[in-house]
Design a protein around this motif. Sequence first.
Motif, PDB file in Angstrom:
ATOM      1  N   ASP A  90      32.067  10.477 -21.360  1.00  0.00           N
ATOM      2  CA  ASP A  90      32.423  10.544 -19.937  1.00  0.00           C
ATOM      3  C   ASP A  90      31.966  11.839 -19.237  1.00  0.00           C
ATOM      4  O   ASP A  90      32.792  12.597 -18.733  1.00  0.00           O
ATOM      5  N   LEU A  92      30.680  12.495 -16.410  1.00  0.00           N
ATOM      6  CA  LEU A  92      30.863  12.624 -14.959  1.00  0.00           C
ATOM      7  C   LEU A  92      32.292  12.324 -14.525  1.00  0.00           C
ATOM      8  O   LEU A  92      32.574  12.233 -13.327  1.00  0.00           O
ATOM      9  N   ALA A  96      33.571  11.718 -10.720  1.00  0.00           N
ATOM     10  CA  ALA A  96      33.616  10.294 -10.373  1.00  0.00           C
ATOM     11  C   ALA A  96      35.051   9.898 -10.036  1.00  0.00           C
ATOM     12  O   ALA A  96      35.882   9.740 -10.925  1.00  0.00           O
ATOM     13  N   TYR A 102      31.110   4.311 -10.442  1.00  0.00           N
ATOM     14  CA  TYR A 102      30.664   5.088 -11.597  1.00  0.00           C
ATOM     15  C   TYR A 102      30.213   4.055 -12.620  1.00  0.00           C
ATOM     16  O   TYR A 102      30.925   3.093 -12.903  1.00  0.00           O
ATOM     17  N   TRP A 125      24.160  11.891  -5.199  1.00  0.00           N
ATOM     18  CA  TRP A 125      24.668  11.157  -6.345  1.00  0.00           C
ATOM     19  C   TRP A 125      24.345  11.973  -7.589  1.00  0.00           C
ATOM     20  O   TRP A 125      23.649  12.984  -7.509  1.00  0.00           O
ATOM     21  N   TYR A 127      23.587  11.858 -12.087  1.00  0.00           N
ATOM     22  CA  TYR A 127      23.379  11.078 -13.298  1.00  0.00           C
ATOM     23  C   TYR A 127      23.244  12.008 -14.488  1.00  0.00           C
ATOM     24  O   TYR A 127      22.840  13.166 -14.356  1.00  0.00           O
ATOM     25  N   TYR A 135      24.573   7.755 -17.483  1.00  0.00           N
ATOM     26  CA  TYR A 135      25.797   7.685 -16.685  1.00  0.00           C
ATOM     27  C   TYR A 135      25.403   7.977 -15.243  1.00  0.00           C
ATOM     28  O   TYR A 135      24.674   8.939 -14.984  1.00  0.00           O
ATOM     29  N   TRP A 137      26.811   8.290 -11.144  1.00  0.00           N
ATOM     30  CA  TRP A 137      27.878   8.370 -10.148  1.00  0.00           C
ATOM     31  C   TRP A 137      27.240   8.230  -8.779  1.00  0.00           C
ATOM     32  O   TRP A 137      26.446   9.067  -8.362  1.00  0.00           O
ATOM     33  N   ASN A 163      29.767  -1.163 -14.555  1.00  0.00           N
ATOM     34  CA  ASN A 163      30.596  -0.138 -13.933  1.00  0.00           C
ATOM     35  C   ASN A 163      31.615   0.382 -14.944  1.00  0.00           C
ATOM     36  O   ASN A 163      31.850  -0.221 -15.988  1.00  0.00           O
ATOM     37  N   TRP A 164      32.196   1.515 -14.611  1.00  0.00           N
ATOM     38  CA  TRP A 164      33.077   2.221 -15.538  1.00  0.00           C
ATOM     39  C   TRP A 164      34.309   1.386 -15.890  1.00  0.00           C
ATOM     40  O   TRP A 164      34.774   1.432 -17.032  1.00  0.00           O
TER      41      TRP A 164
END
Length: 175
Positions: A90, A92, A96, A102, A125, A127, A135, A137, A163-164
């Motif tokens: 994780d 970000l 996020a 995300y 944004w 990444y 990843y 955002w 998506n997350w």
Amino acid sequence: MTTRYVALLRAINLGATRRVPMPRLREALTARGFGAVRTHLGSGNVLLDSLLPEAELAAELTRAIDDEFAIDVPVVVRTADELADVVAADPLGHVATNPARYSVTFYAEPLDPERVAALPPADGWEYVPRGREVYIWLPDGLQSDRRTERAWTQLLGVGTNRNWNTVRKLAELTR
């Protein structure tokens, strides 16, 4: 010994074409000998047990989908442990604030450092490339910024994005 996998199917059920009904997919994969087949949502997330190694499993799933639905679907596979590692990393999470914006793009192979270096700079944004994932955002949402998908495909190859919320749920379902 069987391994618990998550298979991520790319670009199915996004419109009128490339339709893959999840009940029929579960039946087809069970008939091919995969164990504990389960789907999550209608966007191509399959949990299953298999004796096959990852690359063979991805190829077999692509064949099975082509045989059953007559469409060529790239499949990216992760073990339950690998998916848990994606969630644990994780990178970000500190920025996020909306898990629907995300996401993680999954690739079959490790990212090529030279190709990663050629990615465009983030502008509004963020990444983070890591291993076989990127990843991403996007505070304004993926729909507002289609350049990311084009950049990843052109520079990094074909991957599949989740998506997350979905990534976390898939990791939970594999436990």
